[in-house]
Design a protein around this motif. Structure first.
Motif, PDB file in Angstrom:
ATOM      1  N   PHE A   2       0.815  -1.217   0.000  1.00 58.45           N
ATOM      2  CA  PHE A   2       0.000   0.000   0.000  1.00 58.45           C
ATOM      3  C   PHE A   2       0.853   1.273   0.000  1.00 58.45           C
ATOM      4  N   ARG A  26      -2.976   5.099 -13.349  1.00 59.14           N
ATOM      5  CA  ARG A  26      -3.958   5.676 -14.277  1.00 59.14           C
ATOM      6  C   ARG A  26      -3.262   6.343 -15.466  1.00 59.14           C
ATOM      7  N   VAL A  85      -9.416  -5.975  -2.794  1.00 60.43           N
ATOM      8  CA  VAL A  85     -10.061  -4.907  -3.565  1.00 60.43           C
ATOM      9  C   VAL A  85      -9.297  -3.602  -3.396  1.00 60.43           C
ATOM     10  N   ASP A  86      -8.956  -3.299  -2.151  1.00 60.86           N
ATOM     11  CA  ASP A  86      -8.356  -1.991  -1.858  1.00 60.86           C
ATOM     12  C   ASP A  86      -6.961  -1.852  -2.457  1.00 60.86           C
ATOM     13  N   ILE A 132      -4.154   0.616  -9.220  1.00 66.62           N
ATOM     14  CA  ILE A 132      -4.787   1.229 -10.392  1.00 66.62           C
ATOM     15  C   ILE A 132      -4.668   2.751 -10.313  1.00 66.62           C
ATOM     16  N   HIS A 133      -4.905   3.288  -9.133  1.00 67.28           N
ATOM     17  CA  HIS A 133      -4.805   4.757  -8.966  1.00 67.28           C
ATOM     18  C   HIS A 133      -3.410   5.251  -9.348  1.00 67.28           C
ATOM     19  N   LEU A 135     -14.116  -2.137 -14.369  1.00 66.93           N
ATOM     20  CA  LEU A 135     -14.452  -0.713 -14.499  1.00 66.93           C
ATOM     21  C   LEU A 135     -13.272   0.115 -14.994  1.00 66.93           C
ATOM     22  N   ALA A 155      -7.352  -1.224  -6.129  1.00 67.17           N
ATOM     23  CA  ALA A 155      -7.749   0.173  -6.363  1.00 67.17           C
ATOM     24  C   ALA A 155      -6.561   1.110  -6.186  1.00 67.17           C
ATOM     25  N   LEU A 179     -14.837  -7.555 -10.429  1.00 65.84           N
ATOM     26  CA  LEU A 179     -15.866  -6.594 -10.846  1.00 65.84           C
ATOM     27  C   LEU A 179     -15.280  -5.181 -10.875  1.00 65.84           C
ATOM     28  N   THR A 189     -10.446   1.180 -17.617  1.00 67.98           N
ATOM     29  CA  THR A 189     -10.172   1.151 -19.056  1.00 67.98           C
ATOM     30  C   THR A 189      -8.935   1.969 -19.440  1.00 67.98           C
TER      31      THR A 189
END
Lengths: 215, 215
Positions: free
Chosen positions: B53, B94, B83-84, B90-91, B147, B87, B143, B149
């Protein structure tokens, strides 16, 4: 209640700040620029100067309610930050019941009379590639939130036409685009703030979404 | 290629590290405990000691490929970290095309012969509340990934029965649980590592998922 508003210098955030203060809540503007917030909200405004992505669990759990009113520019290409900030705030609050956290979505995840999500119609609009980024990412933000079952969250969607303006009277619903007495999907920031403060004071939704429209 | 493996001291991660090294890649173990990694992977192991993290964009973009092999204990109650962390990574990435990032899911988001997601059957299993947390959150992780792309991601699901073991031969598919020549949904960590290194060297999937089973 102790209420923190992320993005309190924005159109919706500033109305929320004012409405919360007028009702006697201990409201804090969570902003990147304290001076800008004081110029807008008053020299006596309670301010936490912090980038939203730097908020800690301790920052957040100091509040009873946090409102994520973060917004990026319509043409900034940074719409994904709506998803990423939601994920960051959820991460900090995993397994907690307090604060209750409100995520201000757009209308794109509401359903139209045709039964489709509004985002589907928006994608098919002329030149939508120019401005679809924020509605698209706010739609995804709501899909993301629906995966979260261990945080006390609420999402709020305004009407299709969301405009600066004073409070008058509002109606609310769940997942459908609503219309006022003239058949218009329209909401003022003032009515939005009133509806959200009403929900804060009288909780009806948990881990779900409601929508607001002018009456 | 320069490959970073998050969770390189785990069952899957250590096999991935070994397979990547054996093929001559410049592989780095991204771990919280450098000593534990050296004990397991060798005193000459290339190590980046970092909580996953806390990884920065600079840490991540130094690699051609990053493999998120992070895993929590089956009964830890920390499944949401799957999940976290997705995320968070991914952040950081980007809008980038490199590194290509692999997310190691479980089998729960695969479809069974009945057409349902495996997670639905798992939820209905006896005493599933005791161990459903990780499969449930790994399902949600997929899932969430769907989201995204604007990042060069790939997800990988093993078979229903995922066991420590050497490489032999494998088959791969997309969204369906597969079976070996005995009709069994089973995969060794060795075959998993080979399949992933094959995909790294010969990219076939982008912003999607593949699954691997023993042949």
């Amino acid at each position: 209640m102790k209420i923190g508003v992320i993005g309190a210098t924005g159109h919706a955030g500033s109305k929320l700040y004012e409405e919360a203060k007028a009702r006697g809540h201990a409201v804090t503007a969570i902003v990147r620029n304290a001076q800008k917030a004081q110029d807008m909200l008053g020299a006596d405004a309670q301010i936490l100067e912090r980038d939203a992505f730097a908020l800690t669990k301790a920052d957040l759990t100091a509040f009873d309610v946090v409102i994520d009113g973060f917004a990026v520019g319509r043409f900034s290409g940074l719409g994904y930050l709506h998803v990423d900030l939601a994920a960051k705030l959820i991460h900090e609050l995993r397994g907690t019941d307090k604060p209750r956290i409100f995520f201000l979505l757009g209308a794109s995840s509401l359903k139209t009379a045709s039964g489709r999500f509004l985002i589907e119609d928006l994608r098919n609009s002329p030149n939508s590639d120019k401005w679809i980024d924020v509605p698209e990412q706010q739609y995804r933000e709501y899909l993301f939130l629906q995966l979260i079952t261990d945080v006390n969250w609420v999402a709020v969607s305004p009407a299709g036409n969301f405009i600066p303006g004073d409070k008058s009277a509002y109606i609310r619903g769940t997942d459908q685009l609503l219309a006022d007495s003239n058949g218009e999907s329209i909401l003022t920031t003032g009515n939005y703030a009133v509806a959200i403060l009403d929900e804060i004071e009288n909780p009806q939704v948990k881990q779900g979404r409601f929508t607001v429209n002018n009456k």
